[in-house]
Design an enzyme around this catalytic site. Structure first.
Site, PDB file in Angstrom:
ATOM      1  N   HIS A  35       2.551 -18.562   5.909  1.00 23.10           N
ATOM      2  CA  HIS A  35       3.701 -19.471   6.073  1.00 23.10           C
ATOM      3  C   HIS A  35       3.865 -19.916   7.531  1.00 23.10           C
ATOM      4  CE1 HIS A  35       5.145 -19.318   1.925  1.00 23.10           C
ATOM      5  NE2 HIS A  35       4.661 -18.093   1.931  1.00 23.10           N
ATOM      6  N   THR A  36       2.795 -19.861   8.254  1.00 21.80           N
ATOM      7  CA  THR A  36       2.799 -20.335   9.635  1.00 21.80           C
ATOM      8  C   THR A  36       2.220 -21.749   9.726  1.00 21.80           C
ATOM      9  OG1 THR A  36       0.732 -19.122   9.799  1.00 21.80           O
ATOM     10  CG2 THR A  36       2.648 -18.100  10.817  1.00 21.80           C
ATOM     11  N   GLY A 121      -4.515 -19.586 -10.293  1.00 19.07           N
ATOM     12  CA  GLY A 121      -3.178 -19.007 -10.117  1.00 19.07           C
ATOM     13  C   GLY A 121      -3.186 -17.643  -9.447  1.00 19.07           C
ATOM     14  N   LEU A 124      -5.739 -17.959  -4.575  1.00 21.06           N
ATOM     15  CA  LEU A 124      -7.010 -18.141  -3.853  1.00 21.06           C
ATOM     16  C   LEU A 124      -7.322 -19.621  -3.656  1.00 21.06           C
ATOM     17  CD1 LEU A 124      -9.092 -15.328  -5.580  1.00 21.06           C
ATOM     18  CD2 LEU A 124      -7.816 -15.255  -3.435  1.00 21.06           C
ATOM     19  N   SER A 126      -7.395 -22.375  -5.681  1.00 16.72           N
ATOM     20  CA  SER A 126      -8.280 -23.147  -6.559  1.00 16.72           C
ATOM     21  C   SER A 126      -7.899 -24.626  -6.514  1.00 16.72           C
ATOM     22  CB  SER A 126      -8.230 -22.614  -7.982  1.00 16.72           C
ATOM     23  OG  SER A 126      -6.895 -22.587  -8.432  1.00 16.72           O
ATOM     24  N   GLU A 159      -1.791 -32.835  -2.528  1.00 19.49           N
ATOM     25  CA  GLU A 159      -0.933 -31.731  -2.988  1.00 19.49           C
ATOM     26  C   GLU A 159       0.547 -32.102  -2.811  1.00 19.49           C
ATOM     27  OE1 GLU A 159      -2.674 -28.521  -3.641  1.00 19.49           O
ATOM     28  OE2 GLU A 159      -0.811 -27.671  -4.384  1.00 19.49           O
ATOM     29  N   ASP A 171      -5.238 -24.123   3.412  1.00 15.88           N
ATOM     30  CA  ASP A 171      -6.138 -23.931   2.271  1.00 15.88           C
ATOM     31  C   ASP A 171      -7.262 -24.963   2.278  1.00 15.88           C
ATOM     32  OD1 ASP A 171      -4.144 -22.159   1.733  1.00 15.88           O
ATOM     33  OD2 ASP A 171      -3.323 -23.265   0.040  1.00 15.88           O
ATOM     34  N   TYR A 221       8.699 -22.254  -2.328  1.00 18.18           N
ATOM     35  CA  TYR A 221       7.867 -22.633  -1.184  1.00 18.18           C
ATOM     36  C   TYR A 221       8.515 -23.788  -0.418  1.00 18.18           C
ATOM     37  CZ  TYR A 221       3.674 -23.868   1.470  1.00 18.18           C
ATOM     38  OH  TYR A 221       2.784 -24.136   2.480  1.00 18.18           O
TER      39      TYR A 221
HETATM   40  C1  GLA Z   1       0.011 -21.729   0.296  1.00 15.92           C
HETATM   41  C2  GLA Z   1      -0.058 -23.075   0.996  1.00 15.92           C
HETATM   42  C3  GLA Z   1      -0.588 -22.927   2.421  1.00 15.92           C
HETATM   43  C4  GLA Z   1       0.165 -21.841   3.188  1.00 15.92           C
HETATM   44  C5  GLA Z   1       0.282 -20.574   2.346  1.00 15.92           C
HETATM   45  C6  GLA Z   1       1.175 -19.557   2.993  1.00 15.92           C
HETATM   46  O1  GLA Z   1      -1.278 -21.219   0.091  1.00 15.92           O
HETATM   47  O2  GLA Z   1      -0.861 -23.977   0.282  1.00 15.92           O
HETATM   48  O3  GLA Z   1      -0.536 -24.157   3.087  1.00 15.92           O
HETATM   49  O4  GLA Z   1       1.409 -22.300   3.597  1.00 15.92           O
HETATM   50  O5  GLA Z   1       0.780 -20.816   1.046  1.00 15.92           O
HETATM   51  O6  GLA Z   1       0.628 -19.125   4.187  1.00 15.92           O
END
Ligand code: GLA
Length: 384
Positions: A35-36, A121, A124, A126, A159, A171, A221
């Site tokens: 979450h950074t 889900g 990872l 996907s 996304e 990601d 989120y």
């Molecule tokens: C999800 C989001 C990422 C990131 C993480 C938390 O995977 O897609 O961008 O914020 O959560 O670190």
């Protein structure tokens, strides 16, 4: 691992002809820094040896046809009519196409066959892997000459717009840019990055999948992200030069957020401290001090669970349980949260025993199966 031949064969049986390109884009893990990314902070991810594979071929008309092996589902739409759909998976491809169209890229009709071995889900990524596989494949198919970092950015925007999750860049960046045997230290403020060898000696990375999928995860989120942005706005009233939590100190939070909203303060403080933990973890990795690295993971979990509040009982249980074993030097929930996997640093020789012990206990407690996933840091997106 899925082979090129298998994708080509299945593409042909679905669409009738042969694919012109086959692309593999991996899922990811993140050692620390959660979450950074959407707060202009640091992350430390790498791609894994589990990926989404797509086969693509051009069509003579302006129609998009997609087939997802995992769902055994077919989807068709005219290029001119693309919009977010109710059913999940086509959005990841359509969102990418939409971004390409918005950029003015010359995209035509195409067929795309999708398969993969990234558990869905499980946290990872996907979905990011599919966005990046689609972006990379369309880039080569239509000769668009888009660079890798832009492919990651296009995936992120897909996304945001088609899946409704205001994710950061981690990601997609990890899926596209990773290098085997390394983690990527990425500065999400300016996307500068460096590769760090992931040398774990006698230890391995073991993922433990809770098999929990939280339906409110995307709402939560977006809420967390909004809290962070609100915290920044409060600080900005006193420090106009501040742009994001990356520029914010604990003192600023104490003085200007804590008196207004204690919960928001706690969330913002987590992010500032998570960046500090990441930097300590990087130093530890460079010095080969794995115990210290592991310690940062345990601490990160505490913060994610009690401060940022993105864990769940199943994740907390798994982290608590492994803590008792000296062979496990670090563990935490990984990714967005509310389910998915924990990442564990475990003595090689202890992995199987740990899983053997934990599986029945987890089943009894939550009536859920525990899945252990061994992963290897791997290369990013590639043309096969
Ligand atoms: C999800 C989001 C990422 C990131 C993480 C938390 O995977 O897609 O961008 O914020 O959560 O670190």
């Amino acid at each position: 691992m899925i082979f090129k031949e298998q994708i080509a064969e299945r593409y042909s049986s679905v669409f009738g002809d042969a694919p012109t390109h086959i692309v593999r884009s991996p899922g990811r893990i993140n050692i620390i820094g959660e979450h950074t990314d959407y707060n202009e902070g640091f992350v430390l991810p790498t791609a894994i040896d589990k990926a989404i594979y797509v086969g693509v071929g051009k069509r003579n008309d302006a129609v998009i046809r997609l087939y997802a092996e995992d769902f055994e589902e077919y989807f068709e739409v005219a290029l001119a009519d693309i919009r977010p759909v109710d059913k999940g998976w086509p959005n990841y491809v359509l969102g990418v196409v939409n971004q390409l169209v918005l950029r003015g890229e010359a995209v035509g009709g195409f067929d795309m066959y999708i398969d993969g071995d990234v558990p869905l889900g499980a946290g990872l990524s996907s979905s990011a892997a599919l966005e990046c596989a689609a972006g990379f494949a369309l880039n080569v198919l239509f000769d668009l000459e888009i660079d890798r970092v832009d492919i990651a950015k296009i995936g992120q925007l897909a996304e945001h717009t088609y899946a409704g999750v205001k994710c950061g860049i981690m990601d997609q960046f990890a899926s596209v840019m990773s290098k085997a045997g390394h983690v990527v230290k990425l500065d999400c403020r300016d996307l500068s990055f460096s590769y760090k060898p992931l040398e774990l000696g006698d230890y391995a990375i073991l993922l433990l999948n809770t098999n929990v999928k939280h339906s409110l995860a995307s709402t939560a989120y977006n809420d967390r992200r909004a809290s962070c942005e609100e915290g920044v706005r409060l600080v900005q009233q006193h420090f106009p030069e501040v742009n994001s939590l990356r520029d914010v100190t604990l003192d600023m939070l104490e003085a200007h957020v804590k008196p207004v909203d204690l919960d928001m303060y706690t969330k913002c403080r987590f992010v500032v401290e998570e960046n500090e933990r990441l930097n300590r973890a990087c130093d530890a990795l460079e010095q080969g001090d794995l115990d210290r690295l592991g310690e940062q993971l345990f601490r990160a979990h505490e913060g994610l669970s009690k401060e940022y509040e993105v864990s769940c009982p199943e994740l907390d249980f798994l982290v608590d349980y492994v803590k008792a074993f000296p062979e496990v030097i670090g563990a935490r929930m990984m990714g967005g949260g509310f389910g998915g996997c924990t990442i564990n640093l475990v003595k090689n020789s202890f992995q199987d025993l740990l899983v053997e012990r934990l599986t029945p206990i987890y089943k009894e407690r939550f009536n859920l199966d525990l899945t252990a996933i061994k992963v290897v840091p791997s290369n990013g997106t590639e043309l096969l």
